[in-house]
Motif scaffolding. Structure first.
Motif, mmCIF file in Angstrom:
data_model
loop_
_atom_site.group_PDB
_atom_site.id
_atom_site.type_symbol
_atom_site.label_atom_id
_atom_site.label_comp_id
_atom_site.label_asym_id
_atom_site.label_seq_id
_atom_site.Cartn_x
_atom_site.Cartn_y
_atom_site.Cartn_z
ATOM 1 N N LYS A 177 44.743 13.006 -19.095
ATOM 2 C CA LYS A 177 44.079 13.415 -20.343
ATOM 3 C C LYS A 177 42.730 12.725 -20.522
ATOM 4 C CE LYS A 177 48.143 14.910 -22.889
ATOM 5 N NZ LYS A 177 48.938 14.825 -24.120
ATOM 6 N N SER A 178 41.885 12.887 -19.545
ATOM 7 C CA SER A 178 40.508 12.380 -19.533
ATOM 8 C C SER A 178 40.406 10.862 -19.386
ATOM 9 C CB SER A 178 39.735 12.814 -20.795
ATOM 10 O OG SER A 178 40.137 12.067 -21.933
ATOM 11 N N PHE A 179 41.570 10.172 -19.258
ATOM 12 C CA PHE A 179 41.518 8.722 -19.014
ATOM 13 C C PHE A 179 41.556 8.535 -17.507
ATOM 14 C CE2 PHE A 179 43.332 4.389 -18.831
ATOM 15 C CZ PHE A 179 42.344 3.738 -19.561
ATOM 16 N N HIS A 180 40.421 8.092 -16.943
ATOM 17 C CA HIS A 180 40.215 8.160 -15.498
ATOM 18 C C HIS A 180 40.044 6.775 -14.880
ATOM 19 C CE1 HIS A 180 37.682 8.664 -11.830
ATOM 20 N NE2 HIS A 180 38.486 9.709 -11.635
ATOM 21 N N LYS A 181 40.674 6.608 -13.695
ATOM 22 C CA LYS A 181 40.424 5.435 -12.859
ATOM 23 C C LYS A 181 40.143 5.938 -11.446
ATOM 24 C CE LYS A 181 41.346 1.837 -15.593
ATOM 25 N NZ LYS A 181 40.360 0.765 -15.885
ATOM 26 N N SER A 182 39.031 5.481 -10.886
ATOM 27 C CA SER A 182 38.695 5.905 -9.528
ATOM 28 C C SER A 182 39.569 5.163 -8.521
ATOM 29 C CB SER A 182 37.225 5.610 -9.235
ATOM 30 O OG SER A 182 37.022 4.203 -9.167
ATOM 31 N N ALA A 183 39.605 5.683 -7.296
ATOM 32 C CA ALA A 183 40.369 5.021 -6.230
ATOM 33 C C ALA A 183 39.877 3.593 -6.028
ATOM 34 C CB ALA A 183 40.254 5.817 -4.929
ATOM 35 N N GLY A 184 38.559 3.405 -6.157
ATOM 36 C CA GLY A 184 37.987 2.064 -6.004
ATOM 37 C C GLY A 184 38.460 1.120 -7.096
ATOM 38 N N GLN A 185 38.559 1.610 -8.337
ATOM 39 C CA GLN A 185 39.038 0.765 -9.442
ATOM 40 C C GLN A 185 40.519 0.400 -9.259
ATOM 41 O OE1 GLN A 185 37.676 3.592 -12.487
ATOM 42 N NE2 GLN A 185 36.514 1.900 -13.447
ATOM 43 N N VAL A 186 41.301 1.385 -8.797
ATOM 44 C CA VAL A 186 42.717 1.111 -8.533
ATOM 45 C C VAL A 186 42.840 0.061 -7.431
ATOM 46 C CG1 VAL A 186 44.898 2.076 -7.715
ATOM 47 C CG2 VAL A 186 43.463 3.401 -9.269
ATOM 48 N N LEU A 187 42.032 0.227 -6.364
ATOM 49 C CA LEU A 187 42.029 -0.732 -5.256
ATOM 50 C C LEU A 187 41.680 -2.134 -5.752
ATOM 51 C CD1 LEU A 187 40.498 -0.307 -1.725
ATOM 52 C CD2 LEU A 187 39.759 -2.212 -3.145
ATOM 53 N N GLU A 188 40.658 -2.220 -6.610
ATOM 54 C CA GLU A 188 40.222 -3.527 -7.119
ATOM 55 C C GLU A 188 41.334 -4.203 -7.923
ATOM 56 O OE1 GLU A 188 36.543 -5.439 -9.688
ATOM 57 O OE2 GLU A 188 36.442 -3.363 -9.001
ATOM 58 N N MET A 189 42.002 -3.422 -8.784
ATOM 59 C CA MET A 189 43.115 -3.992 -9.549
ATOM 60 C C MET A 189 44.228 -4.443 -8.606
ATOM 61 S SD MET A 189 43.723 -1.855 -13.057
ATOM 62 C CE MET A 189 43.697 -0.218 -12.364
ATOM 63 N N PHE A 190 44.517 -3.615 -7.607
ATOM 64 C CA PHE A 190 45.626 -3.879 -6.692
ATOM 65 C C PHE A 190 45.406 -5.185 -5.927
ATOM 66 C CE2 PHE A 190 48.095 -3.341 -2.794
ATOM 67 C CZ PHE A 190 49.284 -2.798 -3.256
ATOM 68 N N TYR A 191 44.177 -5.387 -5.425
ATOM 69 C CA TYR A 191 43.923 -6.548 -4.581
ATOM 70 C C TYR A 191 43.515 -7.805 -5.346
ATOM 71 C CZ TYR A 191 44.280 -3.736 -0.325
ATOM 72 O OH TYR A 191 44.746 -2.952 0.697
ATOM 73 N N TYR A 192 42.797 -7.618 -6.477
ATOM 74 C CA TYR A 192 42.196 -8.786 -7.127
ATOM 75 C C TYR A 192 42.815 -9.149 -8.472
ATOM 76 C CZ TYR A 192 38.817 -7.796 -3.492
ATOM 77 O OH TYR A 192 38.237 -7.553 -2.277
ATOM 78 N N LYS A 193 43.432 -8.180 -9.158
ATOM 79 C CA LYS A 193 44.024 -8.504 -10.454
ATOM 80 C C LYS A 193 45.460 -8.997 -10.311
ATOM 81 C CE LYS A 193 43.728 -7.043 -15.201
ATOM 82 N NZ LYS A 193 42.684 -8.058 -15.425
ATOM 83 N N PHE A 194 46.178 -8.465 -9.300
ATOM 84 C CA PHE A 194 47.599 -8.827 -9.132
ATOM 85 C C PHE A 194 47.902 -9.273 -7.699
ATOM 86 C CE2 PHE A 194 47.306 -5.348 -12.284
ATOM 87 C CZ PHE A 194 47.735 -6.043 -13.416
ATOM 88 N N PRO A 195 47.113 -10.197 -7.137
ATOM 89 C CA PRO A 195 47.313 -10.556 -5.721
ATOM 90 C C PRO A 195 48.619 -11.300 -5.454
ATOM 91 C CG PRO A 195 45.752 -12.059 -6.755
ATOM 92 C CD PRO A 195 46.028 -10.979 -7.759
ATOM 93 N N ASP A 196 49.198 -11.920 -6.480
ATOM 94 C CA ASP A 196 50.403 -12.737 -6.265
ATOM 95 C C ASP A 196 51.703 -11.943 -6.354
ATOM 96 O OD1 ASP A 196 48.832 -14.988 -5.941
ATOM 97 O OD2 ASP A 196 48.828 -15.428 -8.089
ATOM 98 N N ILE A 197 51.620 -10.687 -6.790
ATOM 99 C CA ILE A 197 52.821 -9.861 -6.878
ATOM 100 C C ILE A 197 53.106 -9.258 -5.504
ATOM 101 C CG2 ILE A 197 53.830 -7.790 -7.936
ATOM 102 C CD1 ILE A 197 52.235 -8.381 -10.432
ATOM 103 N N PRO A 198 54.365 -9.303 -5.025
ATOM 104 C CA PRO A 198 54.689 -8.737 -3.703
ATOM 105 C C PRO A 198 54.224 -7.295 -3.575
ATOM 106 C CG PRO A 198 56.545 -9.999 -4.536
ATOM 107 C CD PRO A 198 55.546 -9.922 -5.662
ATOM 108 N N LEU A 199 53.894 -6.934 -2.349
ATOM 109 C CA LEU A 199 53.201 -5.680 -2.062
ATOM 110 C C LEU A 199 53.891 -4.441 -2.633
ATOM 111 C CD1 LEU A 199 50.779 -4.468 -0.519
ATOM 112 C CD2 LEU A 199 52.256 -4.329 1.495
ATOM 113 N N LEU A 200 55.203 -4.281 -2.413
ATOM 114 C CA LEU A 200 55.879 -3.059 -2.842
ATOM 115 C C LEU A 200 56.172 -3.026 -4.338
ATOM 116 C CD1 LEU A 200 58.374 -2.305 0.079
ATOM 117 C CD2 LEU A 200 56.058 -1.445 -0.281
ATOM 118 N N SER A 201 55.970 -4.152 -5.037
ATOM 119 C CA SER A 201 56.153 -4.182 -6.489
ATOM 120 C C SER A 201 54.816 -4.212 -7.227
ATOM 121 C CB SER A 201 56.975 -5.419 -6.887
ATOM 122 O OG SER A 201 58.239 -5.392 -6.292
ATOM 123 N N ARG A 202 53.715 -4.338 -6.476
ATOM 124 C CA ARG A 202 52.406 -4.559 -7.107
ATOM 125 C C ARG A 202 51.897 -3.322 -7.838
ATOM 126 N NH1 ARG A 202 48.064 -6.929 -3.147
ATOM 127 N NH2 ARG A 202 49.929 -8.172 -2.622
#
Length: 685
Positions: free
Chosen positions: A346-371
Motif C-alpha cells: 500500500k505505497s509503503f516501499h522498501k528497495s532491495a538495497g534498503q532491505v539488504l542494509e537492514m539485514f546486514y547492518y541493523k540485525f547482524p547478531d541475529i542468526p541468519l535464518l531468523s534474521r
C-alpha cells in the motif's frame, strides 16, 4: 544394647504418634476442602460481580490442597522411617563443653513437632558430616552460624529392619569395612540402591560440594559415581530448597532402562524424581521438523561392529576440524543464501538495497535464518507507526511470504547437504521429508548447524544438568549442550568404558567449552566387583591405578567351545545350578543379532520345562524397565547396570578394535560371578 533398643522404641513410638497427628490433620483438611466446595456451589450466583470473593475462595482452596499434599509427603517419609529410622550415631563434645551430645542419623529429619530439636538428623544435615568424615578425635563441621569445633567421642553404626535392631557396634573407622562388605555382598537389585549407610569420605566430599559450577567426576568402574552424583543432587535439593526444585534438574542418561534402574534413589532419599532423557531423543525432537527419523548411538555402534570403516566417518564428522568447516560455511551463507527484493505494501516501499542494509547492518547478531523475521517486524512497525493502524492478519501473512521468499531455501536438510557437497563429503539423499533419515554421524552436525542458523532459547528452567557416561559425548555434543544449558553441571563417567578402541579424555576440551573453572575429581576405588573380577577386568585394558575394595569371591571362569550351542548349553547348566542363589544375571553379547539368537535359545529351553527355572527378559534400545532374573542384552546396553552373575559371549571378535573395550565393560558388570565363554566364530542368527 539395651540403651539403643530403648531409644529405638522411644523414637518409633514418637513417629507413630506423629503419623496419627498427620492423619488427623489430613482428615480435617479433607473436610475443609469439602466444605469449601459446598459453599461455592451454594453461593456462587450471589458472589460479587468483580469476582473478588470467588478469587479468595479459590486461593483458600488451593492453599488447603497444597497443605494436604505436604502432609502426605511427610507421612510417606515417616512411614518409611518406621522400617529403619536411623543407621548411625555420632557423639560430639563441643569445644568448651563438659559432656558429649548424641546425634542420630537417618534418611530424614524427625522431631516430635516442627521446630523442636530433632530426634533424628537428616544424613544431609551439616552435623551428619561428622559421621562420614571423622574417626574418634578432633573434628569440626560447618553449621549455618559458622564452624563448630570439638571432638568425636564415639561413633556407632546400626542395622535396623522392620523396626527391629539387627546389630549395633561402635566403629573407630569412618564407615566400617564390615558394614560396607556386607552391603556389597548382597544380591543385585533391579534398582540402584542408596548408599547413605556406607558413604565413604571421598564420596562425601563430592556429595557435599556446593561451590563448583562445573564438577567433573572421573570414576573407575564400580566406584559408585552415579550413586554419588544422585546423592549430590539430593543434597543440593535439601540445602538449596528455596532456589532449587526437582523440576529444575535434568539428567541426560544413556537410555530408558538406565533411567528406570536409577529411578528409586531420589524418592528413597526423600526427594521427588527428576526429569531424565537421552541426548539422542532430545536431538530427534529438535530435528523432527527437518527429518522424519534419526539414528541413535546404538545404531552407530552396531554399524561399527559390522563395518569397522564406518567409524571413520563418525569420528571425522564429530571432530573440531569439521566444526570449523561448518562455522566457515555459515559465514559464507550470508551471501550465497540471500536474494534481496523490493518490498511494497500500500505505497509503503522498501528497495532491495534498503532491505539488504537492514539485514546486514541493523540485525547482524541475529542468526541468519531468523534474521528476516526481525527485518519484517521492523518494516511492519514503521508501516503501523506511519499510518496509525495495525496490519491485518492476512496482510501480515502476505508480507511474511515476501520476506521469507528472499531465502533461496530455509530447509536445514538441504543446507547441510549443500555444505557436505561443497566441502568434499557425500551429500545427503535428496528425498521427500517422509523418507529423510539421518545416519547418527550426521545428527549432531545438523543440530549444531541449526543452532548456528536459527534463534534458540537456552533452557533457563534447568538450573542443574547431570551428564552421565561423559566419555561417550563428542566435543560437538558438548558445544551444543553449552549453548542450551547455562547452569551448574555434574558431569560423570569412566574414560575406560568408551565405545572406541582408545579412551577419550573429555578434560582435554571441556575447559575450552565451559571455562577454566572446572573442578575434576577422580574416584579410583572400585566397590562393585570382587577382587578376582576387578583384577581380571583391569588386565584386559591395562588399568593399574585402581584401588580395590578387599571383597573376595570365585575366580573368573574362562572356557572355549567349538559351537555357540555348546556355549549356551554351558550357560544353561550354570544357571540351573545357581538357581535361587542370585536375584539378577545377564548373558552379554557383542551384537543385537547375537543377543536375539541367545534369547531364542533360552525361550525354547524354558518352554520345554514343566516349571520355569528362572525368568528371562530381552533388553534392547526400546526397553523401558530393568527386570529381575536373567537379562539378555549387548555389552553396550549393559553399561551402567550391574548383575550378580554375568556370562560374556564374545568369541570370534578378537580382531575387532572394540574387542578389549567390550570385554572390559562386560567384566565390570558382574558383582559376584563372571564367566567368559568363547566360541570359534560369531554366534549366528
Amino acid at each position: 544394647m539395651s540403651g539403643i533398643k530403648e531409644y529405638l522404641d522411644f523414637v518409633l513410638d514418637k513417629i507413630e504418634k506423629r503419623i496419627e497427628k498427620i492423619n488427623s490433620s489430613l482428615r480435617e483438611g479433607e473436610r475443609e476442602i469439602e466444605q469449601m466446595h459446598e459453599y461455592y456451589w451454594e453461593n456462587y450466583t450471589e458472589m460479587d460481580q468483580y469476582g473478588y470473593e470467588n478469587y479468595d475462595n479459590q486461593q483458600a482452596l488451593l492453599s488447603q490442597v497444597n497443605a494436604n499434599q505436604e502432609q502426605r509427603v511427610l507421612r510417606h517419609r515417616f512411614r518409611r522411617m518406621l522400617d529403619s529410622p536411623f543407621f548411625g550415631r555420632v557423639d560430639f563434645q563441643y569445644e568448651g563443653e563438659d559432656e558429649s551430645e548424641s546425634f542420630y542419623i537417618g534418611i530424614g529429619n524427625f522431631a516430635e513437632e516442627a521446630g523442636k530439636v530433632p530426634l533424628i538428623y537428616d544424613w544431609r544435615a551439616p552435623v551428619s558430616g561428622l559421621f562420614y568424615d571423622y574417626d574418634k578425635g578432633p573434628a569440626s563441621y560447618q553449621a549455618p552460624g559458622g564452624e563448630m569445633t570439638g571432638e568425636v567421642t564415639s561413633k556407632w553404626q546400626y542395622k535396623i529392619r522392620k523396626g527391629k535392631l539387627v546389630y549395633a557396634f561402635e566403629s573407630d573407622v569412618k564407615i566400617d569395612d564390615e558394614v560396607l562388605k556386607e552391603e556389597l555382598s548382597t544380591n543385585g537389585d533391579v534398582k540402584l540402591k542408596n548408599i547413605i549407610r556406607t558413604i565413604q569420605k571421598e564420596q562425601n566430599a563430592i556429595i557435599r560440594n556446593t561451590k563448583d559450577r562445573i564438577l567433573v567426576i572421573q570414576g573407575v568402574a564400580g566406584s559408585g559415581k552415579t550413586s554419588v552424583a544422585l546423592h549430590r543432587i539430593a543434597y543440593l535439593l535439601y540445602h538449596e530448597r528455596d532456589y532449587l526444585k526437582s523440576s529444575n534438574i535434568l539428567i541426560l542418561s544413556p537410555n530408558s532402562v538406565f533411567s528406570d534402574y536409577i529411578s528409586r534413589i531420589l524418592p528413597e532419599l526423600g526427594e521427588e524424581n527428576i526429569q531424565e532423557m537421552s541426548f539422542d531423543l532430545f536431538a530427534y525432537q529438535e530435528l523432527r521438523d527437518t527429518v522424519c527419523d534419526c539414528e541413535e548411538k546404538y545404531d552407530q555402534i552396531e554399524r561399527y561392529l559390522h563395518f569397522v570403516d564406518a567409524q571413520d566417518s563418525y569420528r571425522e564428522k564429530q571432530s573440531e576440524a569439521f566444526m570449523e568447516e561448518l562455522d566457515e560455511f555459515v559465514l559464507g551463507l550470508e551471501d550465497s543464501l540471500m536474494q534481496f527484493q523490493d518490498v511494497e505494501y500500500k505505497s509503503f516501499h522498501k528497495s532491495a538495497g534498503q532491505v539488504l542494509e537492514m539485514f546486514y547492518y541493523k540485525f547482524p547478531d541475529i542468526p541468519l535464518l531468523s534474521r528476516m523475521d526481525a527485518v519484517m517486524e521492523y518494516y511492519v512497525d514503521e508501516y503501523e507507526t506511519m499510518l496509525g493502524r495495525d496490519l491485518s492478519e492476512d496482510a501480515a501473512a502476505e508480507l511474511a511470504e515476501k520476506f521469507q521468499g528472499m531465502y533461496k531455501t530455509k530447509d536445514l536438510y538441504e543446507i547441510y547437504s549443500q555444505f557436505l557437497e561443497e566441502y568434499g563429503y557425500q551429500p545427503l539423499p535428496q528425498v521427500p521429508w517422509e523418507k529423510r533419515s539421518l545416519l547418527y554421524e550426521d545428527v549432531y552436525p545438523l543440530l549444531y548447524l541449526k543452532y548456528q542458523l536459527c534463534s534458540y532459547t537456552p533452557r533457563s528452567n534447568i538450573k542443574h544438568l547431570v551428564i552421565d557416561e561423559m566419555q561417550d559425548y563428542s566435543q560437538m555434543q558438548y558445544r551444543i549442550l553449552e549453548k542450551l544449558f547455562r547452569c551448574k553441571m555434574t558431569i560423570l563417567g569412566d574414560k575406560a568404558q568408551t565405545i572406541e578402541e582408545t579412551a577419550q579424555d573429555v578434560m582435554r576440551f571441556l575447559p575450552g567449552i565451559f571455562g577454566k573453572k572446572i573442578r575434576k575429581i577422580e574416584m579410583r576405588k572400585s566397590y562393585r566387583n570382587t577382587v578376582e573380577i576387578a583384577s581380571f577386568a583391569n588386565a584386559l585394558t591395562g588399568i593399574r591405578n585402581m584401588d580395590l575394595f578387599m571383597r573376595h569371591g570365585k575366580p573368573v571362569t574362562e572356557k572355549k567351545f567349538q559351537t555357540e550351542t555348546e556355549a549356551l548349553d554351558a550357560v544353561w547348566e550354570e544357571l540351573r545350578q545357581s538357581q535361587g542363589r542370585y536375584e539378577t544375571g545377564a548373558v552379554l553379547t557383542m551384537t543385537e543379532e547375537e543377543a536375539l539368537r541367545v534369547k531364542r535359545y533360552f525361550d525354547q529351553k524354558l518352554e520345554e520345562e514343566a516349571q520355569k527355572s528362572f525368568s528371562c527378559s530381552y533388553l534392547d534400545k526400546e526397553s523401558r524397565q530393568f527386570e529381575k532374573g536373567l537379562t539378555i542384552t549387548t555389552f553396550y546396553l549393559a553399561k551402567g547396570l550391574e548383575f550378580d552373575q554375568v556370562f560374556a559371549l564374545c568369541g570370534g571378535w578378537e580382531s575387532h578394535p572394540l574387542y578389549a573395550q567390550a570385554r572390559y565393560i562386560m567384566a565390570t558388570r558382574a558383582l559376584h560371578e563372571l564367566f567368559f565363554f568363547y566360541v570359534d566364530t560369531h554366534i549366528q542368527g
